[in-house]
Design an enzyme around this catalytic site. Sequence first.
Site, mmCIF file in Angstrom:
data_model
loop_
_atom_site.group_PDB
_atom_site.id
_atom_site.type_symbol
_atom_site.label_atom_id
_atom_site.label_comp_id
_atom_site.label_asym_id
_atom_site.label_seq_id
_atom_site.Cartn_x
_atom_site.Cartn_y
_atom_site.Cartn_z
ATOM 1 N N CYS A 1 -4.895 -56.726 -32.303
ATOM 2 C CA CYS A 1 -4.676 -57.660 -31.183
ATOM 3 C C CYS A 1 -5.395 -58.986 -31.386
ATOM 4 C CB CYS A 1 -5.125 -57.026 -29.876
ATOM 5 S SG CYS A 1 -4.345 -55.439 -29.569
ATOM 6 N N HIS B 1 0.152 -60.518 -22.578
ATOM 7 C CA HIS B 1 -0.548 -60.110 -23.798
ATOM 8 C C HIS B 1 0.437 -59.611 -24.858
ATOM 9 C CE1 HIS B 1 -3.506 -58.625 -26.492
ATOM 10 N NE2 HIS B 1 -3.665 -57.423 -26.013
#
Lengths: 386, 386
Positions: free
Chosen positions: A85, A334
């Site tokens: 991420c 996200h």
Amino acid sequence: MKLSNVAVIGVGTIPVKSSSGKSLSELFVQAAKEAIEDAGVSKIDAMYVGNMMSGFLQNQEHLGSLMASALGREGMPTYKVEAACASGGVAMNAGVKAVLSGLDRIVLVGGVEKMSDKTTPKVTAGLMMAEDRLKVATTGVTFVGLNAMIAREYMHKYNVRHEDIAQFPVLCHGNALDNPKAQFHKKITVDDVLQSPLVADPLRLYDCSGLGDGAAVLVLAPKEEAKKFTDTPVAVAASSVATDALSLYQRKEVTVFEGSRRAANEAFGRAHLAPSDIDVLEVHDAFSVLGVMALEDLGFTGKGSGSKLLLDGQCDRDGKLPINTFGGLKARGHPVGASGMYQLAELTLQLSNRAEKCQVPNATAGLSQSVGGIGSTVAVHILRRS
Amino acid sequence: MKLSNVAVIGVGTIPVKSSSGKSLSELFVQAAKEAIEDAGVSKIDAMYVGNMMSGFLQNQEHLGSLMASALGREGMPTYKVEAACASGGVAMNAGVKAVLSGLDRIVLVGGVEKMSDKTTPKVTAGLMMAEDRLKVATTGVTFVGLNAMIAREYMHKYNVRHEDIAQFPVLCHGNALDNPKAQFHKKITVDDVLQSPLVADPLRLYDCSGLGDGAAVLVLAPKEEAKKFTDTPVAVAASSVATDALSLYQRKEVTVFEGSRRAANEAFGRAHLAPSDIDVLEVHDAFSVLGVMALEDLGFTGKGSGSKLLLDGQCDRDGKLPINTFGGLKARGHPVGASGMYQLAELTLQLSNRAEKCQVPNATAGLSQSVGGIGSTVAVHILRRS
């Protein structure tokens, strides 16, 4: 060349959507074209594409060449960089080093992720690629499950209540109302968080960022050339990446992300700045507890007191330390490999007074924190109005 | 800092095996420890891990943190870089830029791939991630099928016979006999190639590199410090990456890889060298026809005459232009994300007179070509004895 001699000269972001209907390359190209137009550049010397899951979800790798072709710019040097991420954060690091190396002058850095074309269980499995497949993922624990363990331990150790942590998503959802590109436009309260469906005890739906498609792109240049392209270049004062032991089980302490501490310490040192110099902050709030912990691990407050910073509006856009001013991972969205680049794009807009309804007053220095895995990789950037 | 001020100070390679029985991190750590010991360094400032298929085959990403942890060096800045089968080549490019940036001093660059724990159809599908998933892979064509189309067109256009091209794997298999780390130790003849099972017409089994597990790692340092660590540093004279249109169907001409031409032109320019200055050459012979085409596209001979260079032993280790001196992708092996790094490791050993039975006489300059996809990304490096 000094680190601060790299500047951001263009920004492109597309709206984060729960289901965009666009391919990976369509997502990236839309953001890249916006950034290139914003910078007003013609030739691009190199490109770094941050992405985590395209191999697993779309059976597509080789995003460097894919995106160069899709942009009609085949020929340029380009490749993909990945750190779970934090892929968007490390793409920035690769681009900064390319400019500093003197080999590349105008460098495009971007992040892209498409999470909407597979089932939630498939994406959930994909996210666990950030952890050790052989020793951890095979146990069946999910990524949100690991973060739930952190949340439980954090609340216990520092005597913090869920309603304290829940202030973080409430702040983010409030900020996202003014960001037309945010995934979620919905004001929520602490009670909404506490009463939302349980995902992994104690984390509830509104403690967790959602799944979305998105892409964000910056154009970098040597600072001495930046004024040719823009009246409002933003300088890169620090670009620091650090890691920790990959897996949660390998850590002595799970409520501190040593990777954040390491990256922040190096970044503040390189920028000759302290936390008190930071006017606007973007932290990696993939889960509410991570947003709160970030404030502590990055040096803005002591352990266990992250949520206290949010009291009394200190972290609102007109407060002392505005946080996640476009909605953060929770509410802007996200799309994992793109999130680190969205943060940097939003900081750039703040520092060049182009954040429109999200604008904070008088920001001269901003910091972003992009996290890969369970704090296993952390990229910290400090940008300054130049 | 000038490009030639980066030096290779350590090398580690593990034997390529059709089935290693080792995990991704075990493969990488073995090569990395060998390289670190060879360099005699203690602190590593950054690490770049080249890999193509770990997400698809092993459901494992985040290889930077994974490998740092497995090495007992958690904390260090590290991430993965990917450009299909050129992932090893672009990892070197990332490392060179990191040293040149001045932000990192001692940098570890490596490549790793594990292809043995899945079925051949699964790996075949994985390799197609190098091409456009939506427009090409969905047709069902395989990666060897695309290269077969190139071979057919090449043979037709330049009136080259299969037996001409077949000299390439024969050369590689001969060289690999002296490399204890090669995947295949089997002398073959042109007749063996022509009579081996058909894979994708006209390519036969011995025209194609195999599937294997492997890892290769280099340690880089600023040249002025290199002598502290080794008596035989090898300087990086050029590190160039270029792309072409991603897909074969987008090209006007399929028998020339423009990416190779672009990368080679830039590399020769930066190194102030010409093809005639190169003493030892490592080309990306994933398929026999690619080895022959590489000699042309890199500027060593004219189009259609690549296989003529191999006549009369010119490309043998004691010839004028030794090629793939450890066996190349065909016989040393082609663990895809590692192959570009194996090439660079082997060049380093040649230029520092440590190639043992594979040693060529008096080599002062070497060139490697690492190809991702159908020539879609090409990394060219020139190394020089310093």
